[in-house]
Design a protein around this motif. Structure first.
Motif, PDB file in Angstrom:
ATOM      1  N   GLU A 157       0.830  -1.214   0.000  1.00 13.86           N
ATOM      2  CA  GLU A 157       0.000   0.000   0.000  1.00 13.86           C
ATOM      3  C   GLU A 157       0.860   1.257   0.000  1.00 13.86           C
ATOM      4  O   GLU A 157       1.853   1.342   0.731  1.00 13.86           O
ATOM      5  CB  GLU A 157      -0.905   0.000   1.235  1.00 13.86           C
ATOM      6  N   ASN A 158       0.475   2.237  -0.810  1.00 17.42           N
ATOM      7  CA  ASN A 158       1.163   3.531  -0.793  1.00 17.42           C
ATOM      8  C   ASN A 158       0.851   4.282   0.497  1.00 17.42           C
ATOM      9  O   ASN A 158      -0.291   4.334   0.951  1.00 17.42           O
ATOM     10  CB  ASN A 158       0.767   4.374  -2.011  1.00 17.42           C
ATOM     11  N   THR A 165       6.114   5.294  -1.481  1.00 14.11           N
ATOM     12  CA  THR A 165       5.497   5.983  -2.613  1.00 14.11           C
ATOM     13  C   THR A 165       5.205   4.939  -3.686  1.00 14.11           C
ATOM     14  O   THR A 165       5.879   3.900  -3.746  1.00 14.11           O
ATOM     15  CB  THR A 165       6.422   7.060  -3.189  1.00 14.11           C
ATOM     16  N   PRO A 166       4.227   5.167  -4.542  1.00 17.90           N
ATOM     17  CA  PRO A 166       3.967   4.187  -5.604  1.00 17.90           C
ATOM     18  C   PRO A 166       5.213   3.868  -6.433  1.00 17.90           C
ATOM     19  O   PRO A 166       5.476   2.693  -6.720  1.00 17.90           O
ATOM     20  CB  PRO A 166       2.882   4.870  -6.443  1.00 17.90           C
ATOM     21  N   ALA A 167       5.979   4.883  -6.809  1.00 21.13           N
ATOM     22  CA  ALA A 167       7.164   4.648  -7.644  1.00 21.13           C
ATOM     23  C   ALA A 167       8.183   3.771  -6.916  1.00 21.13           C
ATOM     24  O   ALA A 167       8.782   2.863  -7.520  1.00 21.13           O
ATOM     25  CB  ALA A 167       7.791   5.981  -8.040  1.00 21.13           C
ATOM     26  N   HIS A 168       8.392   3.998  -5.628  1.00 16.33           N
ATOM     27  CA  HIS A 168       9.373   3.211  -4.880  1.00 16.33           C
ATOM     28  C   HIS A 168       8.872   1.799  -4.604  1.00 16.33           C
ATOM     29  O   HIS A 168       9.658   0.840  -4.608  1.00 16.33           O
ATOM     30  CB  HIS A 168       9.741   3.917  -3.584  1.00 16.33           C
ATOM     31  N   LEU A 169       7.566   1.643  -4.383  1.00 19.35           N
ATOM     32  CA  LEU A 169       7.015   0.297  -4.205  1.00 19.35           C
ATOM     33  C   LEU A 169       7.195  -0.527  -5.483  1.00 19.35           C
ATOM     34  O   LEU A 169       7.530  -1.718  -5.426  1.00 19.35           O
ATOM     35  CB  LEU A 169       5.540   0.367  -3.821  1.00 19.35           C
ATOM     36  N   PHE A 212      -1.963   6.026  -9.988  1.00 17.61           N
ATOM     37  CA  PHE A 212      -2.537   5.136 -11.001  1.00 17.61           C
ATOM     38  C   PHE A 212      -1.508   4.863 -12.099  1.00 17.61           C
ATOM     39  O   PHE A 212      -1.383   3.737 -12.581  1.00 17.61           O
ATOM     40  CB  PHE A 212      -3.815   5.736 -11.596  1.00 17.61           C
ATOM     41  N   GLU A 213      -0.790   5.905 -12.505  1.00 15.44           N
ATOM     42  CA  GLU A 213       0.200   5.739 -13.569  1.00 15.44           C
ATOM     43  C   GLU A 213       1.353   4.844 -13.113  1.00 15.44           C
ATOM     44  O   GLU A 213       1.800   3.954 -13.858  1.00 15.44           O
ATOM     45  CB  GLU A 213       0.727   7.104 -14.004  1.00 15.44           C
ATOM     46  N   ASP A 214       1.847   5.056 -11.885  1.00 14.41           N
ATOM     47  CA  ASP A 214       2.989   4.282 -11.398  1.00 14.41           C
ATOM     48  C   ASP A 214       2.632   2.813 -11.174  1.00 14.41           C
ATOM     49  O   ASP A 214       3.397   1.917 -11.542  1.00 14.41           O
ATOM     50  CB  ASP A 214       3.523   4.892 -10.094  1.00 14.41           C
ATOM     51  N   PHE A 215       1.492   2.559 -10.568  1.00 11.66           N
ATOM     52  CA  PHE A 215       1.086   1.176 -10.283  1.00 11.66           C
ATOM     53  C   PHE A 215       0.616   0.447 -11.538  1.00 11.66           C
ATOM     54  O   PHE A 215       0.802  -0.768 -11.660  1.00 11.66           O
ATOM     55  CB  PHE A 215      -0.026   1.149  -9.241  1.00 11.66           C
ATOM     56  N   GLY A 216      -0.012   1.170 -12.446  1.00 10.42           N
ATOM     57  CA  GLY A 216      -0.480   0.562 -13.681  1.00 10.42           C
ATOM     58  C   GLY A 216      -1.516  -0.527 -13.444  1.00 10.42           C
ATOM     59  O   GLY A 216      -2.368  -0.414 -12.561  1.00 10.42           O
ATOM     60  N   ASP A 217      -1.416  -1.596 -14.202  1.00 12.77           N
ATOM     61  CA  ASP A 217      -2.421  -2.656 -14.143  1.00 12.77           C
ATOM     62  C   ASP A 217      -2.131  -3.705 -13.067  1.00 12.77           C
ATOM     63  O   ASP A 217      -2.751  -4.768 -13.063  1.00 12.77           O
ATOM     64  CB  ASP A 217      -2.548  -3.338 -15.512  1.00 12.77           C
TER      65      ASP A 217
END
Length: 296
Positions: A157-158, A165-169, A212-217
């Motif tokens: 979870e972010n 952060t989403p990017a670091h996860l 949404f962009e970093d995590f994607g699908d």
């Protein structure tokens, strides 16, 4: 998209089948159980058996949220208690204790058909560096080895720290080659992130759009709640019902619809709002209407 809710809305109370019944009357087809010993005592075989019997008797998907409090803090829990379990603490013995507490919660999946568990990496103020990356991968590796035989998927979870952060996860998952680890996008946490400035090559994005962009699908689950954003006078993770804060839910609904696989949507609402059962049912249906979904 599965329409779910977290038992976080009842966090001040002991979780009972009657409270779970109230959530399904509102239309929930998925329930995330918040692991806190004063609420759901995952170390108590009777409490685990009681929930297991309920989930096996009802057509409702079950997921788990890792504990945030140690057993000592949990016994004196109040709504002002800050999370203390930190899987990437600087102190190795503290990391081991945190891992053991999360494993105790995961063991409840031997009886309760939990499909996934949401994992927090770090606490407020934790910094992103090589050590944090290594400790995160170690924690995930250990918990994955423990949860996979129980049929559970780990979901990262972010959070509002530098590590989660989403990017670091995403970087942690790639570095560890954790192909079967997913993500839980928390809208409230993302709404507290400073928007990225516009550049020549890229338009400005708020925290939710960037998440949404970093995590994607690979978004498996969504934590859906609202707050007043990152205003200087606010900055609080208020866990309000959708529509009570500053999040653009029309935009969120469009981003969810664009995902290849529909995630499970979990309303994660503050437990101190003082609402009764009927009000929770009403607010549940209104929240899904905002997301363009008719609650079942």
């Amino acid at each position: 998209m599965k329409q779910g809710i977290s038992t976080h809305v009842f966090l001040a109370q002991r979780l009972t089948p009657g409270l779970l019944d109230a959530l399904t009357r509102g239309g929930a087809t998925a329930v995330e159980v918040f692991a806190a010993r004063h609420h759901f005592d995952y170390a108590d075989r009777g409490a685990v058996r009681e929930l297991a019997n309920w989930f096996r008797s009802n057509n409702v998907d079950a997921s788990l949220h890792m504990p945030l409090f140690s057993s000592d803090e949990d016994s004196n829990w109040s709504r002002h208690t800050a999370p203390v379990i930190n899987l990437i603490d600087l102190n190795k013995s503290t990391r081991i204790e945190a891992m053991d507490e999360v494993k105790r919660a995961l063991e409840s999946a031997e009886q309760i058909p939990f499909r996934s568990c949401v994992i927090h990496l770090g606490l407020k103020g934790d910094r992103w560096n090589t050590r944090a990356l290594d400790d995160s991968m170690t924690a995930i590796e250990h918990l994955k080895a423990f949860s996979s035989p129980l049929g559970m998927q780990l979901l990262l979870e972010n959070l509002n720290n530098e590590v989660a952060t989403p990017a670091h996860l995403v970087e942690i998952v790639r570095a560890g080659h954790f192909d079967n680890v997913g993500f839980c996008l928390d809208t409230g946490h993302a709404n507290l992130v400073e928007p990225q400035p516009e550049t020549r090559d890229q338009e400005a994005k708020d925290g939710i759009a960037q998440a949404f962009e970093d995590f994607g699908d690979r978004i498996t689950e969504l934590h859906l709640h609202d707050n007043l954003g990152n205003r200087p006078e606010n900055g609080k993770d208020e866990h309000l019902w959708p529509g009570s804060g500053t999040i653009d839910w029309d935009s969120v609904a469009k981003r969810i619809a664009a995902l290849k696989q529909p995630p499970v949507g979990i309303l994660e609402i503050a437990h101190e709002l003082g609402e009764d059962m009927k009000q929770i049912e009403t607010e549940f249906r209104a929240a899904w209407k905002k997301l363009g979904v008719v609650a079942q």
